[in-house]
Design an enzyme around this catalytic site. Structure first.
Site, PDB file in Angstrom:
ATOM      1  CG  ASP A 168      38.517  27.724  43.825  1.00  0.00           C
ATOM      2  OD1 ASP A 168      39.064  26.836  43.134  1.00  0.00           O
ATOM      3  OD2 ASP A 168      38.436  28.906  43.459  1.00  0.00           O
TER       4      ASP A 168
ATOM      5  CG  PHE B   2      42.614  34.276  42.140  1.00  0.00           C
ATOM      6  CD1 PHE B   2      42.639  35.541  41.553  1.00  0.00           C
ATOM      7  CD2 PHE B   2      42.497  33.171  41.298  1.00  0.00           C
ATOM      8  CE1 PHE B   2      42.555  35.692  40.175  1.00  0.00           C
ATOM      9  CE2 PHE B   2      42.414  33.324  39.916  1.00  0.00           C
ATOM     10  CZ  PHE B   2      42.440  34.585  39.360  1.00  0.00           C
TER      11      PHE B   2
ATOM     12  CE  LYS C 107      44.836  28.073  37.536  1.00  0.00           C
ATOM     13  NZ  LYS C 107      44.369  28.807  38.700  1.00  0.00           N
TER      14      LYS C 107
HETATM   15  C1  PLP Z   1      43.207  29.806  38.562  1.00  0.00           C
HETATM   16  C2  PLP Z   1      42.154  29.739  39.581  1.00  0.00           C
HETATM   17  C3  PLP Z   1      40.793  29.952  39.246  1.00  0.00           C
HETATM   18  C4  PLP Z   1      40.338  30.398  37.884  1.00  0.00           C
HETATM   19  O1  PLP Z   1      40.642  29.505  36.874  1.00  0.00           O
HETATM   20  P1  PLP Z   1      40.633  30.014  35.343  1.00  0.00           P
HETATM   21  O2  PLP Z   1      40.786  28.753  34.553  1.00  0.00           O
HETATM   22  O3  PLP Z   1      41.783  30.950  35.196  1.00  0.00           O
HETATM   23  O4  PLP Z   1      39.329  30.682  35.115  1.00  0.00           O
HETATM   24  C5  PLP Z   1      39.848  29.784  40.246  1.00  0.00           C
HETATM   25  N1  PLP Z   1      40.207  29.452  41.496  1.00  0.00           N
HETATM   26  C6  PLP Z   1      41.496  29.252  41.848  1.00  0.00           C
HETATM   27  C7  PLP Z   1      41.817  28.856  43.250  1.00  0.00           C
HETATM   28  C8  PLP Z   1      42.514  29.404  40.912  1.00  0.00           C
HETATM   29  O5  PLP Z   1      43.793  29.243  41.266  1.00  0.00           O
END
Ligand code: PLP
Length: 433
Positions: free
Chosen positions: A234, A148, A278
Site C-alpha cells: 500500500d 492504515f 493521493k
Molecule cells: C490515505 C491512505 C489510504 C486511503 O486513501 P483515501 O484516498 O483517503 O481513501 C490508504 N492507504 C494509505 C497508506 C493511506 O495513507
C-alpha cells in the site's frame, strides 16, 4: 438561513459553519485555507503558511501546479467522464504510461485510496481461489498492527485502531493481524495455506511514520514468494517520490529511481501488487490505481469490479501530467536530499530540548516525537499545542496520537525554504518550553 449580525472574522465564521453543518468526523487545526501555490497556502485572513502536511502527501507536486491547472482546464473543456461502458481516448495511454513507469503489466483505475485497497483485496481473494486453489470463502489476508489502509467497512475490519473501528461492526472476516516489522511473525502467519496475500505499508504513515528495518520489506517479499502469497504494497502515502524513490518499496531492492527512472520492473523481488493514490493526481482530483502483472490481474473479468468514475479522461490526463512533473522536477531526488537535511536539523532539536524525543522518517516523510507535558498552570502541552505555535509562526502540520507530529512538505520545496521551515520549527519548539 438567518445570518448573525455579530461581526465575525472570516475564520470564525467558516469554522462555525463547518462545525454546525458538517459531521464531526475530523478535528481540524483552527485555520481556514482558501488559496495555495507550491509549498504555500494562505488563510482567509491573508496569512501565508508553509504546508507541512501536503494533504497527507497528496500534493507532492505542490499546490495548484501550473501544468496541472492547465491540463485540468483543457481537459474540462474537452470531456471529463465517459464511464467504462465505452473506451475513452486518454485511458489507454495513461494505462501504458503507469505500467511502464512502475514496471507492471496491468493497471486498474479507481478514485480514492480506499477503493484501490478494496480492489487489491478483491483481486487477492479471487487469485487465491482461482490460481492458488484455496477453498471457497476461506482466503485470508495478513495485515499489520497499526496499519492504515482507509475507511471502508472491510478495511477497518483489518484495522487495530479503536478510533477507526469501534462500533462499526459486524466486521468483514478474513484478516490475520501480525506486528509490523516482525519477520518471525510473518513467517509463522505464512504457514497457513489459506493465506492469499500480505497487505502492508512500506512505511506506516498514519501510525506516525514508522520506518521498518532496512531489510524488512525485501525479506518479506522473498518469504511471500516462497509461500505463493501475494505481497501487496500500500503505497498510497509513501509512493510518488515521497520517501526519496518513486515507490518506497524500491528502497528494498536498490532500484535507482531517485535519479528519475524506476527499474522496479527489472527486479524479480518486487511487490506483486502496488496500490497508489493521493499524489497520483497532484491533489487536483481523486485518482488511485492498482498495479499487478497479468497472471494476477486477469482474475478480474467483465462485471466483476468497476467504478463509474474510475479511469475517466480527466483523471487519466491529470495523472500522466502529475507523474511527468515528478520526473521533470526530479522530486524523488529532492525528497531524498532535503529529507536528510531536515532530519539532521531536527536531530539538533532532539539534542537541545529534552521534550523533543526523536526524529524519524525517509525522504520527506518524517515525524518528530514530542513528550507531552503540563504547563505551570496545569494545562496540557502536547503535540497539538506545538502545532498551534507552528501555525502562529507560519507552518502547518498535524499531530497524531497526541505526541507525534508528521512533517511532509510538498516535494517541490527548495533548500532555502526548507531551512527557513527548520528555523520556524526551532523557534516554535523553544516557545513550547
Ligand atoms: C490515505 C491512505 C489510504 C486511503 O486513501 P483515501 O484516498 O483517503 O481513501 C490508504 N492507504 C494509505 C497508506 C493511506 O495513507
Amino acid at each position: 438561513m438567518q445570518h448573525s449580525i455579530v461581526s465575525h472574522t472570516r475564520t470564525q465564521q467558516a469554522i462555525a459553519l463547518e462545525d454546525k453543518y458538517g459531521a464531526h468526523n475530523y478535528h481540524p487545526l483552527p485555520v481556514v485555507l482558501d488559496r495555495g501555490q507550491g509549498v504555500y497556502v494562505w488563510d482567509v485572513e491573508g496569512k501565508r503558511y508553509y504546508d507541512f502536511l501536503s494533504a497527507y502527501s497528496a500534493v507532492n507536486q505542490g499546490h495548484c501546479h501550473p501544468r496541472l491547472v492547465k491540463a485540468m482546464q483543457e481537459q474540462a473543456a474537452e470531456i471529463t467522464l465517459t464511464s467504462r461502458a465505452f473506451y475513452n481516448s486518454k485511458l489507454g495511454s495513461y494505462a501504458e504510461y503507469v505500467c511502464r513507469t512502475f514496471g507492471y503489466e496491468k493497471m486498474l483505475p479507481m478514485n480514492t485510496g480506499a477503493e484501490a485497497v478494496e480492489t487489491a483485496i478483491k483481486m487477492a481473494r479471487r487469485w487465491g481461489y482461482k490460481k492458488k486453489g484455496i477453498a471457497r470463502d476461506q482466503a485470508k489476508i495478513i495485515v499489520c498492527e497499526g496499519n492504515f489502509h482507509g475507511r471502508t467497512i472491510t478495511i477497518i475490519s483489518a484495522s487495530t485502531d479503536p478510533d477507526s473501528n469501534t462500533d462499526f461492526g459486524p466486521y468483514t472476516p478474513g484478516f490475520v493481524t501480525i506486528p509490523y516489522n516482525d519477520i518471525p511473525a510473518l513467517e509463522k502467519a505464512l504457514e497457513d495455506p489459506t493465506v492469499c496475500a500480505f497487505l502492508v505499508e512500506p512505511i506506516q504513515g498514519e501510525a506516525g511514520v514508522f520506518v521498518p528495518d532496512e531489510d524488512y520489506l525485501g525479506t518479506a517479499i522473498k518469504l511471500c514468494k516462497a509461500k505463493n502469497v501475494l505481497f501487496m504494497a500500500d503505497e498510497v502515502q509513501t509512493g510518488i517520490a515521497r520517501t526519496g524513490k518513486l515507490l518506497a518499496s524500491c528502497h528494498s531492492h536498490g532500484c535507482d529511481c531517485t535519479s528519475g527512472t524506476c527499474r522496479n520492473g527489472e527486479y524479480s523481488h518486487k511487490p506483486d501488487v502496488v496500490i497508489l493514490g493521493k499524489a497520483v493526481s497532484g491533489g487536483m482530483y481523486p485518482v488511485s490505481l492498482v498495479l499487478a502483472n497479468d497472471a494476477v490481474m486477469e482474475v478480474f473479468t467483465p462485471g466483476s469490479h468497476g467504478s463509474t468514475f474510475g479511469g475517466n479522461p480527466m483523471a487519466a490526463r491529470l495523472a500522466m501530467e502529475a507523474l511527468e512533473i515528478v520526473k521533470d522536477e526530479k522530486l524523488a531526488e529532492n525528497a531524498e536530499r532535503l529529507g536528510r537535511l531536515f532530519r539532521a536539523e531536527m536531530q539538533k532539536l532532539v539534542e537541545e530540548f529534552p521534550y523533543v524525543k526523536l526524529v524519524r522518517g525517509k525522504g520527506l516523510l518524517n515525524a518528530v516525537i514530542i513528550e507531552p507535558r503540563k504547563a505551570a498552570d496545569g494545562s496540557p502541552k502536547t503535540a497539538w499545542e506545538l502545532c498551534l505555535l507552528l501555525r502562529d509562526n507560519g507552518l502547518l502540520a498535524k499531530p497524531t496520537h497526541g505526541d507525534i507530529i508528521r512533517f511532509a512538505p510538498p516535494l517541490v520545496i527548495t533548500e532555502e525554504q526548507l531551512m527557513e521551515c527548520c528555523r520556524i520549527i526551532a523557534l516554535s519548539v523553544r516557545q513550547f518550553a
